[in-house]
Each structure stands twice: as structure tokens, then as C-alpha cells.
Design an enzyme around this catalytic site. Structure first.
Site, PDB file in Angstrom:
ATOM      1  N   CYS A  70      -1.024  17.550  23.042  1.00  0.00           N
ATOM      2  CA  CYS A  70      -0.201  18.351  22.126  1.00  0.00           C
ATOM      3  C   CYS A  70      -1.105  18.837  21.003  1.00  0.00           C
ATOM      4  O   CYS A  70      -2.172  18.289  20.772  1.00  0.00           O
ATOM      5  CB  CYS A  70       0.900  17.501  21.492  1.00  0.00           C
ATOM      6  SG  CYS A  70       2.046  16.770  22.642  1.00  0.00           S
ATOM      7  N   GLU A 119       9.264  21.022  15.294  1.00  0.00           N
ATOM      8  CA  GLU A 119       8.357  21.934  15.960  1.00  0.00           C
ATOM      9  C   GLU A 119       9.047  22.969  16.837  1.00  0.00           C
ATOM     10  O   GLU A 119      10.053  22.689  17.491  1.00  0.00           O
ATOM     11  CB  GLU A 119       7.336  21.133  16.779  1.00  0.00           C
ATOM     12  CG  GLU A 119       6.519  20.239  15.874  1.00  0.00           C
ATOM     13  CD  GLU A 119       5.308  19.614  16.512  1.00  0.00           C
ATOM     14  OE1 GLU A 119       4.343  19.389  15.774  1.00  0.00           O
ATOM     15  OE2 GLU A 119       5.326  19.351  17.723  1.00  0.00           O
TER      16      GLU A 119
END
Length: 190
Positions: A70, A119
């Protein structure tokens, strides 16, 4: 190189439109600020997914299992290029084509640190051959394992606290995209 916490992320609105920038540290301080991120799912040619157990030093969701890697694209940079760079840095995988599966928007607070993930997460999928060489960075990754998507779904349902809170949503986005992404076809067959 500046610490990852001092690097800039792109703040976005609910539709993913840019609204400014903040440091990683500021974006992840409660209550959290919505920002652009990416999650890379890697599948091998047998359809297994690569999982990494996040290193103990991570400021958010340390020692939880997550997808291959990520990160956050630098404002103004290419999402795909930044994700490919992060994949090389974190896992040691090179020259893997990444394909956009979709977006997963979520907010999760880490109970251990109080840090917040909020996010606009671009889900990317790539494929590697069975036995592909991995060189996980021990500062980022505690361990890795390959798992069949069906088994992963069972584990997520039975022991969700062992996993990063975004993993189930990222897996669902990639599964939904499987009919149009040959790299993700194994996700839809389990």
C-alpha cells in the site's frame, strides 16, 4: 530521504478531486483527512494472493495482514508509477504490470495508536509467476504468505482483527473488476 510520515499526500474530496496536500502524519491524525492512496493486489499464475504482515514499526495497523503493498502517490505523480516503485521497495517485485480495478473509500481508526486511515484507495492488480522472487524490506514487512482468495475470505470472516481493515473492501473491488481484468480472474472463480 525524508521519513514517510513527512512525505506529502494528495487530499481529495468524496469524488476523488484534489483539494490540496498534507503530510502523511497530518493526514492520519484523528479525525483523519481523506487522501489518495493505492493498494496493490498481486496474484500468482495459480491464482493465489500475496499477503504481507505489516512490520511492527508501522504507525497504523502494525502486525496485521494486508495486501501485497500500500502507499500514497506523491501529489502530481503517476499513480501507477508510484505504486510500481512502492512494490519494488516494499516487496522487491519488479516489472509487473499493474491494472486499475476501481476505488475503495474507507475510514478506520487504529485502536493501538489512535491514527486514522481515511483513504480514497485506488485498487491495483498485478500478476506474477509462481515462485517469483520476493525481497521484502524488513523495515516494512514482518512476513509474507500466498493464500487462495477463498481461504482469505474465510479468514477475514472468522478473524477480522488479524487483518488490515481495508483488505476486505480492496478484495471486493478487485473481485468485482475480475471480468474485465484477466489478472484478477482467479478472484471471481472462488
Amino acid at each position: 530521504m525524508a521519513s514517510r510520515e513527512a512525505q506529502l499526500v494528495e487530499l481529495v474530496d468524496a469524488d476523488g478531486g484534489p483539494t490540496g496536500s498534507a503530510t502523511v502524519a497530518d493526514a492520519h491524525t484523528a479525525p483523519g483527512r481523506l487522501h489518495r492512496a493505492f493498494s496493490v493486489l498481486l496474484l500468482d499464475t495459480e491464482g493465489r494472493m500475496l499477503l504481507q504482515r505489516r512490520a511492527a514499526v508501522k504507525t497504523r495497523f502494525a502486525l496485521r495482514w494486508a495486501n501485497a503493498c500500500c502507499g500514497h502517490p506523491t501529489p502530481g505523480d503517476s499513480l501507477i508509477e508510484d505504486a510500481a516503485l512502492r512494490l519494488r521497495e516494499e516487496i522487491g517485485v519488479r516489472d509487473t504490470a499493474l491494472h486499475r480495478a476501481g476505488v475503495y473509500v474507507y475510514r478506520a481508526e487504529d485502536p493501538a495508536t489512535g491514527r486514522v486511515e481515511h483513504e480514497y484507495d485506488h485498487v491495483l492488480v498485478g500478476r506474477v509467476p509462481v515462485g517469483a522472487e520476493l525481497r521484502p524490506d524488513p523495515e516494512e514487512v514482518a512476513e509474507v504468505r500466498w493464500v487462495a482468495p477463498g481461504l482469505l475470505r474465510d479468514e477475514l470472516a472468522e478473524t477480522p482483527d488479524r487483518f488490515a481493515p481495508w483488505l476486505g473492501g480492496v478484495l471486493n473491488v478487485a473481485t468485482d473488476a475480475a471480468p474485465r481484468l484477466p489478472e484478477a480472474a482467479a478472484l471471481a472463480t472462488e
